[in-house]
Design a protein around this motif. Sequence first.
Motif, PDB file in Angstrom:
ATOM      1  N   ILE A 249      45.802  48.475  33.336  1.00 40.18           N
ATOM      2  CA  ILE A 249      46.398  47.161  33.676  1.00 40.18           C
ATOM      3  C   ILE A 249      46.054  46.997  35.128  1.00 40.18           C
ATOM      4  O   ILE A 249      45.593  45.935  35.470  1.00 40.18           O
ATOM      5  CB  ILE A 249      47.760  46.843  33.168  1.00 40.18           C
ATOM      6  N   SER A 250      46.805  47.760  35.928  1.00 39.70           N
ATOM      7  CA  SER A 250      46.710  47.608  37.536  1.00 39.70           C
ATOM      8  C   SER A 250      45.377  47.842  37.886  1.00 39.70           C
ATOM      9  O   SER A 250      45.097  46.833  38.809  1.00 39.70           O
ATOM     10  CB  SER A 250      47.814  48.729  38.066  1.00 39.70           C
ATOM     11  N   ARG A 251      44.272  48.517  37.260  1.00 34.00           N
ATOM     12  CA  ARG A 251      43.005  48.674  37.927  1.00 34.00           C
ATOM     13  C   ARG A 251      42.441  47.101  37.407  1.00 34.00           C
ATOM     14  O   ARG A 251      41.734  46.557  38.334  1.00 34.00           O
ATOM     15  CB  ARG A 251      42.296  49.526  37.168  1.00 34.00           C
ATOM     16  N   LEU A 252      42.593  46.680  36.335  1.00 35.12           N
ATOM     17  CA  LEU A 252      42.294  45.432  35.858  1.00 35.12           C
ATOM     18  C   LEU A 252      42.383  44.277  36.770  1.00 35.12           C
ATOM     19  O   LEU A 252      41.906  43.141  37.312  1.00 35.12           O
ATOM     20  CB  LEU A 252      42.263  45.181  34.590  1.00 35.12           C
ATOM     21  N   ALA A 253      43.937  44.309  37.070  1.00 32.95           N
ATOM     22  CA  ALA A 253      44.702  43.321  37.927  1.00 32.95           C
ATOM     23  C   ALA A 253      43.874  43.350  39.286  1.00 32.95           C
ATOM     24  O   ALA A 253      43.337  42.313  39.770  1.00 32.95           O
ATOM     25  CB  ALA A 253      46.183  43.491  38.171  1.00 32.95           C
ATOM     26  N   ASP A 254      43.597  44.381  39.891  1.00 31.82           N
ATOM     27  CA  ASP A 254      42.835  44.721  41.070  1.00 31.82           C
ATOM     28  C   ASP A 254      41.504  43.853  41.006  1.00 31.82           C
ATOM     29  O   ASP A 254      40.931  42.814  41.862  1.00 31.82           O
ATOM     30  CB  ASP A 254      42.573  46.071  41.348  1.00 31.82           C
TER      31      ASP A 254
END
Length: 506
Positions: A249-254
């Motif tokens: 999720i955090s990678r996708l947010a980036d």
Amino acid sequence: FFFGTFTLSYDMQGATDTYPRTRFKHVDDDLLCCLCNGVPKNPMVAPCQHVCCPACLEGWHGCCPQCGASWSPQEWGPPGRIVQNMYKKLDILCEYSTSGCDFSVKFGNLEELDEHLAHCPKAICRCSNEGCTFEGPRDTIELHEQKQCEHRLVYCELCDTAVKYNAIQEHKTSFCPMMEIECTCGQKMLRKDKEAHLLRCPHRVLVVCPVAGCGQRIPQGDLETHISGSLSMHFQLLSVATQERDSTISRLADQLTQTQKKLAEAEEKIANLEADKHEQSWYGMGLWRRDEGCRNVWTIGNMNQRLKDATLKHQASAQRQPGCSVYVPILLWSPQYYTQASFGYRFSLCLNISVHSVGLFIHLHEGEYDDQLPWPFNLDYTVQLGTIQSTITQRDSYMHYTSQGRPPHELSWGWANFCDLNSFKEALQNDSIEITAYFHASHASVTPHHNGVAAGMPMGQHHYHQQGVPTAPQQQAIQSHQNHKAPKHHPGIHPGQMYAAVGQGY
Ligand SMILES: [Zn+2]
Ligand SMILES: [Zn+2]
Ligand SMILES: [Zn+2]
Ligand SMILES: [Zn+2]
Ligand SMILES: [Zn+2]
Ligand SMILES: [Zn+2]
Ligand SMILES: [Zn+2]
């Protein structure tokens, strides 16, 4: 005793047939064979009037078995007509009389008995059902065949198929498509539906355990047991999966942030390209040549059509910007050329067609020989269009732009109003215009050949970029002059304003 072979004197078929006396309603003892007590169909009689059947006489020595009178075999013979009639009048019973058939026929009409036998209700028949060996009186065989025989065909009441009686149970338990059966999963169905059921039978269909990270393939029906029996393992798998999901999720947010940034950049780019559409330019128009006087001559053909196009574009730009009194100039760029044709400073001319006048600018570009050339550029140059000629002394006006050495960007100088549009049209020859540009050592004073003072001003430094969406003639030109660059105007600054900053021409 006489020993000899008795020769049969009857040669008709059945001549040796002898029937037991029980087959007859009543027989006189005198008519019986004195050897076998049967009733011969073709009796033999001795002179002593005693009777024998031909079969019994065969091999007999000849003397009468009844009275012992000595006869030779030749002396036995068929009885006389009266005795024969006695035989013919005997009533012989059907061979199934003991079974209850009371049919009888005269012994003289024996062939009628054969006909009767084909229909005799007491005659023994074999069951006609395939595989059955049962035999019984004809009048009961039908009952057997249709009601009692194990091999009779019956119709399955479920599927209406003909099946042998002794196989109906097996048919139902193993084959009948309409029989209700139960799957191992407990589901009840007709046998014919089993194949379809197996495709979704929870005992047959494998499902993947839905717990993240487990992935075991289990029969659908066992899934609940699997899940409740693997709580500890599933818990561990789930906590690992949760961590992975968080990092995803955090990678996708980036990625989303970066994408949004790129989108904003692209939108800005599009806005700039939209703004650039207002500039109407053709690149790399016409051809350069060098004449006998070492002057560079730029020839552009098809000028009448270009002027028509320019008028249309002027009108179009006026419609795009209603109320704007400044028309977007139409720019015709020359191919890039060197000041001494195969050496020198690289430059191009830009013809600037406005509604009523024509401007002319010289642009200096980075070139192949820049390292061997003196900088700053300090050649004067003269431009001639038809009979109109003008010279610019650049020495003073460009110094402050080039004091750092070679110009970091392309520079341009020129005349915003080189001549009016009518003079330009008069200079056309055969639909072409020739513009001559030649460069010469600088001199202090300028003597304009035409009315007016050549006082070109350097233009400001601009950003350069490839044009957005070229028109078809632009596309052709760009392909042959990929290196050519043109100034970009900042959105909000009208190109006309920029050229207005350049000093007036002649
Ligand atoms: Zn006999
Ligand atoms: Zn006798
Ligand atoms: Zn009978
Ligand atoms: Zn039978
Ligand atoms: Zn059936
Ligand atoms: Zn099932
Ligand atoms: Zn699992």
